[in-house]
Design a protein around this motif. Structure first.
Motif, PDB file in Angstrom:
ATOM      1  N   TYR A 179       0.818  -1.200   0.000  1.00 15.10           N
ATOM      2  CA  TYR A 179       0.000   0.000   0.000  1.00 15.10           C
ATOM      3  C   TYR A 179       0.858   1.259   0.000  1.00 15.10           C
ATOM      4  O   TYR A 179       1.500   1.590   0.981  1.00 15.10           O
ATOM      5  CB  TYR A 179      -0.933   0.004   1.218  1.00 15.10           C
ATOM      6  N   ARG A 180       0.916   1.922  -1.161  1.00 15.20           N
ATOM      7  CA  ARG A 180       1.605   3.193  -1.342  1.00 15.20           C
ATOM      8  C   ARG A 180       3.082   3.142  -0.988  1.00 15.20           C
ATOM      9  O   ARG A 180       3.654   4.103  -0.488  1.00 15.20           O
ATOM     10  CB  ARG A 180       0.902   4.311  -0.561  1.00 15.20           C
ATOM     11  N   ARG A 181       3.727   2.032  -1.236  1.00 19.02           N
ATOM     12  CA  ARG A 181       5.180   1.934  -1.116  1.00 19.02           C
ATOM     13  C   ARG A 181       5.805   1.608  -2.466  1.00 19.02           C
ATOM     14  O   ARG A 181       6.961   1.201  -2.544  1.00 19.02           O
ATOM     15  CB  ARG A 181       5.557   0.861  -0.094  1.00 19.02           C
ATOM     16  N   PRO A 194       4.059   1.040 -12.883  1.00 22.07           N
ATOM     17  CA  PRO A 194       3.635   0.338 -11.676  1.00 22.07           C
ATOM     18  C   PRO A 194       4.476  -0.912 -11.415  1.00 22.07           C
ATOM     19  O   PRO A 194       4.824  -1.630 -12.363  1.00 22.07           O
ATOM     20  CB  PRO A 194       2.179  -0.028 -11.979  1.00 22.07           C
ATOM     21  N   VAL A 195       4.766  -1.167 -10.152  1.00 24.05           N
ATOM     22  CA  VAL A 195       5.521  -2.360  -9.801  1.00 24.05           C
ATOM     23  C   VAL A 195       4.596  -3.571  -9.845  1.00 24.05           C
ATOM     24  O   VAL A 195       3.376  -3.452  -9.813  1.00 24.05           O
ATOM     25  CB  VAL A 195       6.174  -2.231  -8.408  1.00 24.05           C
ATOM     26  N   THR A 196       5.202  -4.746  -9.919  1.00 29.63           N
ATOM     27  CA  THR A 196       4.449  -5.998  -9.971  1.00 29.63           C
ATOM     28  C   THR A 196       4.555  -6.735  -8.635  1.00 29.63           C
ATOM     29  O   THR A 196       5.365  -6.389  -7.767  1.00 29.63           O
ATOM     30  CB  THR A 196       5.007  -6.908 -11.071  1.00 29.63           C
ATOM     31  N   LYS A 197       3.769  -7.782  -8.508  1.00 31.53           N
ATOM     32  CA  LYS A 197       3.865  -8.615  -7.307  1.00 31.53           C
ATOM     33  C   LYS A 197       5.251  -9.239  -7.205  1.00 31.53           C
ATOM     34  O   LYS A 197       5.806  -9.352  -6.110  1.00 31.53           O
ATOM     35  CB  LYS A 197       2.770  -9.686  -7.334  1.00 31.53           C
ATOM     36  N   VAL A 282       0.084   5.802  -7.987  1.00 31.76           N
ATOM     37  CA  VAL A 282       1.110   4.755  -7.973  1.00 31.76           C
ATOM     38  C   VAL A 282       1.021   3.915  -9.244  1.00 31.76           C
ATOM     39  O   VAL A 282       1.737   2.921  -9.373  1.00 31.76           O
ATOM     40  CB  VAL A 282       0.963   3.833  -6.745  1.00 31.76           C
ATOM     41  N   MET A 283       0.166   4.327 -10.185  1.00 32.78           N
ATOM     42  CA  MET A 283      -0.060   3.528 -11.379  1.00 32.78           C
ATOM     43  C   MET A 283       0.828   3.917 -12.548  1.00 32.78           C
ATOM     44  O   MET A 283       0.857   3.232 -13.565  1.00 32.78           O
ATOM     45  CB  MET A 283      -1.530   3.615 -11.787  1.00 32.78           C
ATOM     46  N   ASP A 284       1.528   5.038 -12.430  1.00 31.96           N
ATOM     47  CA  ASP A 284       2.519   5.410 -13.437  1.00 31.96           C
ATOM     48  C   ASP A 284       3.489   6.381 -12.777  1.00 31.96           C
ATOM     49  O   ASP A 284       3.339   6.727 -11.611  1.00 31.96           O
ATOM     50  CB  ASP A 284       1.858   6.025 -14.682  1.00 31.96           C
ATOM     51  N   ALA A 285       4.494   6.795 -13.519  1.00 34.00           N
ATOM     52  CA  ALA A 285       5.550   7.641 -12.963  1.00 34.00           C
ATOM     53  C   ALA A 285       5.268   9.124 -13.121  1.00 34.00           C
ATOM     54  O   ALA A 285       6.152   9.956 -12.883  1.00 34.00           O
ATOM     55  CB  ALA A 285       6.885   7.297 -13.624  1.00 34.00           C
ATOM     56  N   SER A 286       4.046   9.495 -13.470  1.00 30.32           N
ATOM     57  CA  SER A 286       3.739  10.894 -13.751  1.00 30.32           C
ATOM     58  C   SER A 286       3.719  11.771 -12.512  1.00 30.32           C
ATOM     59  O   SER A 286       3.917  12.985 -12.596  1.00 30.32           O
ATOM     60  CB  SER A 286       2.382  10.994 -14.459  1.00 30.32           C
ATOM     61  N   GLY A 287       3.444  11.181 -11.358  1.00 26.81           N
ATOM     62  CA  GLY A 287       3.289  11.965 -10.138  1.00 26.81           C
ATOM     63  C   GLY A 287       1.986  12.730 -10.088  1.00 26.81           C
ATOM     64  O   GLY A 287       1.792  13.591  -9.225  1.00 26.81           O
ATOM     65  N   ALA A 288       1.061  12.422 -10.989  1.00 29.37           N
ATOM     66  CA  ALA A 288      -0.213  13.129 -11.058  1.00 29.37           C
ATOM     67  C   ALA A 288      -1.027  12.911  -9.788  1.00 29.37           C
ATOM     68  O   ALA A 288      -0.962  11.858  -9.157  1.00 29.37           O
ATOM     69  CB  ALA A 288      -1.005  12.652 -12.268  1.00 29.37           C
ATOM     70  N   THR A 289      -1.789  13.919  -9.428  1.00 30.05           N
ATOM     71  CA  THR A 289      -2.690  13.813  -8.283  1.00 30.05           C
ATOM     72  C   THR A 289      -4.014  13.219  -8.744  1.00 30.05           C
ATOM     73  O   THR A 289      -4.597  13.667  -9.735  1.00 30.05           O
ATOM     74  CB  THR A 289      -2.926  15.191  -7.659  1.00 30.05           C
ATOM     75  N   VAL A 290      -4.460  12.207  -8.006  1.00 31.92           N
ATOM     76  CA  VAL A 290      -5.668  11.483  -8.392  1.00 31.92           C
ATOM     77  C   VAL A 290      -6.548  11.281  -7.154  1.00 31.92           C
ATOM     78  O   VAL A 290      -6.061  11.336  -6.016  1.00 31.92           O
ATOM     79  CB  VAL A 290      -5.328  10.107  -9.006  1.00 31.92           C
ATOM     80  N   GLY A 296      -4.516   5.630  -6.102  1.00 29.67           N
ATOM     81  CA  GLY A 296      -3.748   5.841  -4.885  1.00 29.67           C
ATOM     82  C   GLY A 296      -3.134   4.569  -4.345  1.00 29.67           C
ATOM     83  O   GLY A 296      -2.302   4.603  -3.442  1.00 29.67           O
ATOM     84  N   PHE A 297      -3.545   3.425  -4.892  1.00 29.27           N
ATOM     85  CA  PHE A 297      -2.982   2.121  -4.543  1.00 29.27           C
ATOM     86  C   PHE A 297      -3.184   1.216  -5.744  1.00 29.27           C
ATOM     87  O   PHE A 297      -4.037   1.466  -6.607  1.00 29.27           O
ATOM     88  CB  PHE A 297      -3.657   1.535  -3.296  1.00 29.27           C
ATOM     89  N   ASN A 298      -2.404   0.145  -5.813  1.00 29.29           N
ATOM     90  CA  ASN A 298      -2.438  -0.769  -6.944  1.00 29.29           C
ATOM     91  C   ASN A 298      -3.282  -1.983  -6.566  1.00 29.29           C
ATOM     92  O   ASN A 298      -2.800  -2.924  -5.949  1.00 29.29           O
ATOM     93  CB  ASN A 298      -1.009  -1.191  -7.301  1.00 29.29           C
ATOM     94  N   LEU A 299      -4.563  -1.953  -6.932  1.00 28.44           N
ATOM     95  CA  LEU A 299      -5.485  -3.012  -6.536  1.00 28.44           C
ATOM     96  C   LEU A 299      -5.129  -4.337  -7.201  1.00 28.44           C
ATOM     97  O   LEU A 299      -5.365  -5.407  -6.623  1.00 28.44           O
ATOM     98  CB  LEU A 299      -6.918  -2.610  -6.886  1.00 28.44           C
ATOM     99  N   GLU A 300      -4.550  -4.282  -8.391  1.00 24.48           N
ATOM    100  CA  GLU A 300      -4.177  -5.517  -9.075  1.00 24.48           C
ATOM    101  C   GLU A 300      -3.168  -6.323  -8.255  1.00 24.48           C
ATOM    102  O   GLU A 300      -3.205  -7.569  -8.250  1.00 24.48           O
ATOM    103  CB  GLU A 300      -3.606  -5.208 -10.459  1.00 24.48           C
ATOM    104  N   ASN A 301      -2.262  -5.639  -7.563  1.00 22.65           N
ATOM    105  CA  ASN A 301      -1.285  -6.346  -6.734  1.00 22.65           C
ATOM    106  C   ASN A 301      -1.887  -6.893  -5.443  1.00 22.65           C
ATOM    107  O   ASN A 301      -1.274  -7.719  -4.768  1.00 22.65           O
ATOM    108  CB  ASN A 301      -0.116  -5.423  -6.384  1.00 22.65           C
ATOM    109  N   MET A 302      -3.077  -6.439  -5.091  1.00 22.33           N
ATOM    110  CA  MET A 302      -3.700  -6.816  -3.824  1.00 22.33           C
ATOM    111  C   MET A 302      -4.627  -8.021  -3.946  1.00 22.33           C
ATOM    112  O   MET A 302      -5.361  -8.341  -3.008  1.00 22.33           O
ATOM    113  CB  MET A 302      -4.502  -5.630  -3.279  1.00 22.33           C
ATOM    114  N   ASP A 303      -4.587  -8.721  -5.071  1.00 27.22           N
ATOM    115  CA  ASP A 303      -5.607  -9.730  -5.370  1.00 27.22           C
ATOM    116  C   ASP A 303      -5.970 -10.616  -4.184  1.00 27.22           C
ATOM    117  O   ASP A 303      -7.119 -10.696  -3.768  1.00 27.22           O
ATOM    118  CB  ASP A 303      -5.194 -10.583  -6.576  1.00 27.22           C
ATOM    119  N   SER A 304      -4.998 -11.289  -3.590  1.00 26.59           N
ATOM    120  CA  SER A 304      -5.297 -12.308  -2.583  1.00 26.59           C
ATOM    121  C   SER A 304      -5.415 -11.762  -1.170  1.00 26.59           C
ATOM    122  O   SER A 304      -5.777 -12.507  -0.253  1.00 26.59           O
ATOM    123  CB  SER A 304      -4.239 -13.417  -2.621  1.00 26.59           C
TER     124      SER A 304
END
Length: 431
Positions: A179-181, A194-197, A282-290, A296-304
């Motif tokens: 989460y946000r690391r 975005p980083v992967t699992k 955290v989904m790209d390197a743009s630093g955009a505010t969302v 704000g977090f990568n739900l795909e990495n949180m699957d399990s």
């Protein structure tokens, strides 16, 4: 914070679930009329969809007061008793003419996903494919970043310890890689966001454990991410596929699916999520505010550990797996789900089983879990008297500052106020 409860929050929640079940809770909540008066100027209307059996109006009133006090736009509740679905409702509090939550609308369920993953692990053990005492180092190919060495104590992290949050990773000490690391992981490994699992695992293999495995309870989203990878390795298929084929499908649950981070990738029928906070993506390197729920977090990495979408009705249907021995989970597996860990029983007598908080109470045993992400608050309760309910919301923070965890005791009170339970069964309508 990521999905689920921290160790500090666990004790408080354990107490609420136990006290709520006894009905011995005094509340000073606001009245429904006062809430409506404060919000009337916003032009919002209250909409209810779905069905309920006779005598269950207290649940509707509870959800209405709770949601209006916090300006929650979408909520959902399902209540089952002794194998019958008695209530399946969608609730909407909005000025929108088009938004209406249905009993079949999908919500991110956050850490309720852990009970699903726990069931899949227990099923693999039941099939004879997995020894719950096996070290994670024997099941997964774990390698640290170049030039680093792994903590020698990793060999003592077993499947049991991952399930019961005694593996040694402690997010309360300031680092939850799920989460946000992402930027820290990407920077350390020299990879792009975005980083992967797999990136997260490699990064964590170079860090020392926070505790000796088996010595302390410390809630770990990362530990449940590893369980997902074990399911893939031992089950011989993708995590989602194994869960759907072996756990959800046999229960007739077909709506549940893994969620996506970005709003443009929302599933059909999925509710919108709300938060008062905006953060860097955290989904790209743009630093955009969302908006925090959308990037704000990568739900795909949180699957399990926190990635499933579900309805409240699906969650109580799923929870029925643990009521009695069945073709999916036998009596041994159910006993394992709620077994006491080697450590971590708190002062109220509660502990963490295999994807469930557990507490013995007068008359039996209560089991439950909560979940939370920006844009999501959820709770699933199995009560000692045969009641099960799930409540899902599309928000967990708002300007009121009110506690979202209050829904736990409020729903216990609503249940305790029912004088005669209906005999209707809505499962045939929604499954």
């Amino acid at each position: 914070m990521g999905a689920g409860l921290s160790r500090r929050e666990f004790g408080r929640a354990a107490g609420l679930a136990g006290v709520g079940a006894s009905g011995a809770v005094l509340l000073s909540g606001c009245s429904e009329d006062s809430v409506q008066a404060r919000t009337a100027a916003a032009g919002k209307t209250w909409k209810v969809s779905g069905e309920r059996g006779a005598g269950l109006g207290g649940f509707d009133s509870t959800m209405k007061s709770f949601m209006q006090a916090r300006n929650i736009s979408c909520g959902q509740l399902a209540v089952a008793r002794k194998g019958k679905l008695l209530l399946a409702r969608g609730y909407t509090w909005t000025s929108s003419s088009t938004l209406k939550t249905q009993p079949t609308s999908l919500f991110r369920i956050a850490s309720l996903s852990k009970a699903v993953t726990g069931a899949a692990i227990l099923r693999l053990a039941q099939e004879g494919k997995l020894n719950l005492g096996a070290p994670v180092t024997r099941l997964l190919s774990l390698t640290p970043p170049s030039g680093q060495t792994m903590d020698s104590r990793l060999k003592n992290v077993t499947v049991w310890r991952l399930l019961q949050h005694t593996g040694g990773w402690d997010r309360d000490l300031g680092f939850d890689p799920m989460y946000r690391r992402d930027s820290a992981v990407a920077s350390a490994l020299g990879v792009r966001i975005p980083v992967t699992k797999a990136n997260i695992m490699k990064y964590m293999n170079g860090r020392r454990l926070d505790h000796t495995p088996g010595s302390d309870y410390a809630y770990s989203n990362y530990g449940y991410m590893l369980l997902g990878r074990i399911i893939e390795q031992v089950g011989g298929t993708g995590y989602r596929t194994y869960v759907q084929n072996k756990i959800l499908g046999p229960r007739g649950i077909t709506r549940m699916k893994l969620g996506r981070s970005l709003k443009m990738n929302a599933a059909s029928g999925e509710v919108p999520y709300a938060s008062q906070y905006n953060v860097s993506t955290v989904m790209d390197a743009s630093g955009a505010t969302v908006p925090a729920p959308y990037g704000g977090f990568n739900l795909e990495n949180m699957d399990s550990h926190g990635g499933w979408l579900s309805t409240a009705a699906d969650m109580v249907r799923f929870a029925g797996l643990f009521d009695a021995a069945n073709p999916v989970l036998g009596s041994t597996s159910i006993g394992r789900a709620f077994g006491r860990p080697e450590t971590g029983v708190d002062s109220s007598g509660a502990w963490y089983g295999c994807g469930w908080h557990v507490r013995n109470v007068t008359g039996g045993r209560n089991t439950w879990h909560t979940g939370g992400l920006p844009g999501t608050y959820t709770i699933l309760v199995r009560r000692h008297d045969g009641l099960t309910w799930a409540a899902l919301f599309n928000q967990r923070d708002d300007a009121s500052g009110k506690n979202y965890g209050d829904i736990d005791k409020l729903l216990h009170i609503a249940a305790n106020g029912v004088t005669s339970w209906p005999t209707t069964d809505l499962y045939g309508k929604y499954f």
